[in-house]
Design an enzyme around this catalytic site. Structure first.
Site, PDB file in Angstrom:
ATOM      1  CG  ASN A 225      -2.179 -21.645  19.736  1.00  0.00           C
ATOM      2  OD1 ASN A 225      -2.519 -22.744  19.329  1.00  0.00           O
ATOM      3  ND2 ASN A 225      -0.910 -21.333  20.002  1.00  0.00           N
ATOM      4  CE  LYS A 301      -6.235 -18.542  41.222  1.00  0.00           C
ATOM      5  NZ  LYS A 301      -7.392 -18.806  42.063  1.00  0.00           N
ATOM      6  CG  PHE A 337       1.793 -25.849   8.494  1.00  0.00           C
ATOM      7  CD1 PHE A 337       2.888 -26.680   8.319  1.00  0.00           C
ATOM      8  CD2 PHE A 337       0.529 -26.334   8.191  1.00  0.00           C
ATOM      9  CE1 PHE A 337       2.744 -27.982   7.845  1.00  0.00           C
ATOM     10  CE2 PHE A 337       0.361 -27.623   7.719  1.00  0.00           C
ATOM     11  CZ  PHE A 337       1.460 -28.455   7.545  1.00  0.00           C
TER      12      PHE A 337
HETATM   13  N1  CTP Z   1       6.713 -20.284  13.948  1.00  0.00           N
HETATM   14  C1  CTP Z   1       7.843 -20.553  14.712  1.00  0.00           C
HETATM   15  N2  CTP Z   1       8.112 -19.784  15.803  1.00  0.00           N
HETATM   16  C2  CTP Z   1       7.303 -18.752  16.141  1.00  0.00           C
HETATM   17  C3  CTP Z   1       6.151 -18.470  15.352  1.00  0.00           C
HETATM   18  C4  CTP Z   1       5.884 -19.267  14.268  1.00  0.00           C
HETATM   19  O1  CTP Z   1       8.582 -21.476  14.396  1.00  0.00           O
HETATM   20  N3  CTP Z   1       7.582 -18.034  17.199  1.00  0.00           N
HETATM   21  C5  CTP Z   1       6.430 -21.118  12.770  1.00  0.00           C
HETATM   22  C6  CTP Z   1       5.136 -21.856  12.798  1.00  0.00           C
HETATM   23  O2  CTP Z   1       5.297 -23.148  13.343  1.00  0.00           O
HETATM   24  C7  CTP Z   1       4.734 -21.925  11.346  1.00  0.00           C
HETATM   25  C8  CTP Z   1       5.361 -20.669  10.753  1.00  0.00           C
HETATM   26  O3  CTP Z   1       6.360 -20.252  11.670  1.00  0.00           O
HETATM   27  O4  CTP Z   1       5.286 -23.051  10.701  1.00  0.00           O
HETATM   28  C9  CTP Z   1       4.401 -19.547  10.504  1.00  0.00           C
HETATM   29  O5  CTP Z   1       3.696 -19.263  11.661  1.00  0.00           O
HETATM   30  P1  CTP Z   1       2.573 -18.139  11.704  1.00  0.00           P
HETATM   31  O6  CTP Z   1       2.066 -18.026  13.117  1.00  0.00           O
HETATM   32  O7  CTP Z   1       1.595 -18.334  10.605  1.00  0.00           O
HETATM   33  O8  CTP Z   1       3.396 -16.868  11.298  1.00  0.00           O
HETATM   34  P2  CTP Z   1       4.328 -15.890  12.070  1.00  0.00           P
HETATM   35  O9  CTP Z   1       5.689 -16.018  11.495  1.00  0.00           O
HETATM   36  O10 CTP Z   1       4.202 -16.070  13.549  1.00  0.00           O
HETATM   37  O11 CTP Z   1       3.744 -14.486  11.618  1.00  0.00           O
HETATM   38  P3  CTP Z   1       2.322 -13.806  11.981  1.00  0.00           P
HETATM   39  O12 CTP Z   1       1.867 -14.427  13.281  1.00  0.00           O
HETATM   40  O13 CTP Z   1       2.676 -12.372  12.096  1.00  0.00           O
HETATM   41  O14 CTP Z   1       1.419 -14.117  10.818  1.00  0.00           O
END
Ligand code: CTP
Length: 420
Positions: A225, A301, A337
């Protein structure tokens, strides 16, 4: 007139720096003329101020002016008139709560970064364990010079010195840019914040995660990402500068004086974070963790096939924050976050509750030029106590300072109510 007197009375009564000993170091630049105002405001805020001038600073401002304002002798010489060593300076350096160098010239920054102590001021800095703050002031072109940028990085990231950034504007030589020393009010506010609220962070173990995880598809490809890791690194640097014991778990390689655990995948991040979590007072999870990973990783690969399409089967990754929110102890603070493209407030507040967080920092990823990869962001901060703050566009470093203030206030509140 009445109102002015009232304000003055209030100011006199509010002594946030009472019982604090501050060394005011002044190096030789035109902004040295502001040192008198700075000394005066620090003294009126309750501090015991001792001015230390470099040889060049004396060309711009007299020791007598500072002596009169601080009501303490000004210090300039490393040796007495007869060449004798004067250890009382070392005593003063040892007893100082804070050293502020304002203005800090390019020459001063270089000396501090390399440990040169050929003057009283630099000697005192090395002989002191006090917090050091610096307010650089110089020509904007000098300010941008790689050697100045490099020295500032060393001072901030290796030595935990806090830099009060210069302002943008016209400097004494007529050039425009960033190089004008921060205002006296800004410097005093930063000192007060450092001495009053930063103490709460000292010795706390703060773990920060940064960057985006990479989930391998085969030996050369991965799902990733756009996270740059800048927010997490800024957060770790800010907490470290305030005296916290920082551990950074990062997918981005950085050279820092605090431990950095380099990881790549969500699983590796989970292992690193879980390994340290018990000893942590706070976890700040800025990392963009991939929610899914390829179900199987090809050892070779993947080759082009006859077919136009290829199907990649994905499976869910563990949600690190969710898992740790479940086992969080009462003394631990977790900040998550939330990067959202719609319904920012409601999505962020749902994540706050669902993951049992103390704070969530939400940002709208659809706003151009901020967030991913940028040095700036605009965020909304929601706390479990229902408070909400909107931070309009600002550098990630400033957001990090804000979050450190928030953490410090939560630690201070916990200390007042240990039964929590
Ligand atoms: N996070 C985490 N582990 C994951 C996904 C997210 O610890 N597998 C944490 C991120 O570091 C961030 C928070 O959860 O602090 C929210 O991440 P975000 O990607 O915004 O939300 P998700 O919970 O993944 O939900 P969605 O992607 O459906 O919005």
């Amino acid at each position: 007139m009445k109102r002015a007197r009232k304000r003055e009375e209030t100011f006199e009564k509010f002594n946030p720096l009472e019982n604090k000993t501050i060394l005011l170091g002044i190096s030789g630049g035109i902004a040295a003329y502001k040192a008198c105002d700075l000394a005066s405001m620090l003294r009126r805020s309750g501090a015991d101020v001792h001015a230390v001038l470099t040889k060049n600073a004396k060309e711009f401002i007299t020791p007598l002016s500072l002596q009169t304002i601080t009501r303490n002798p000004s210090h300039c010489e490393q040796y007495g008139a007869n060449g004798e060593w004067r250890p009382e300076h070392i005593d003063l350096a040892k007893r100082a709560d804070l050293i502020i160098i304002a203005p800090a010239t390019a020459d001063m920054l270089a000396k501090l970064a390399t440990g040169i102590c050929d003057e009283l001021l630099t000697t005192m800095v090395l002989a002191s364990k006090a917090k050091v703050m610096i307010a650089p002031a110089m020509n904007p072109t000098m300010m941008e010079h790689p050697s100045v940028v490099h020295n500032l990085e060393i001072l901030q990231n290796r030595y935990r010195y806090e830099v009060i950034p210069p302002e943008f504007g016209e400097v004494a030589c007529g050039d425009w840019g960033s190089g004008k020393m921060a205002s006296v009010e800004t410097i005093v506010a930063a000192i007060a914040s450092r001495l009053v609220s930063h103490g709460a962070m000292s010795g706390k173990h703060i773990m920060v995660t940064a960057g985006g995880t990479r989930e391998p598809i085969d030996p050369v490809r991965f799902i990733g990402n756009r996270s740059s890791g800048k927010m997490g690194i800024a957060m770790a640097d800010a907490a470290f500068a305030r005296g916290a014991d920082v551990t950074l778990v990062s997918t981005v390689e950085v050279d820092r004086a605090y431990p950095v655990i380099l990881v790549e995948t969500a699983f590796e991040m989970q292992e690193a974070v879980e390994g340290e979590f018990d000893s942590c007072d706070a976890l700040v999870m800025t990392a963009a963790v991939a929610d899914f990973r390829p179900l199987s990783v090809s050892t070779n690969k993947i080759k082009k096939t006859e077919s136009e399409d290829i199907n990649l089967e994905l499976t869910k990754n563990p949600d690190i924050l969710d898992l740790l929110g479940r086992v969080k102890k009462k003394h631990q603070v977790i900040i998550g976050f939330a990067a959202e493209s719609e319904e920012l407030l409601s999505n962020a507040s749902q994540k706050l509750k669902r993951k049992n967080l103390d704070v969530i920092v939400g940002n709208d990823i659809t706003v151009p030029d901020i967030g991913f990869g940028s040095d700036d962001n605009a965020v909304v901060i929601l706390s479990e106590d229902g408070t909400r703050e909107n931070l309009t566009r600002m550098p990630k470093r400033a957001i990090a300072e804000h979050l450190c203030d928030l953490l410090a206030s939560k630690f201070a509140a916990m200390e007042k109510t240990p039964a929590r």
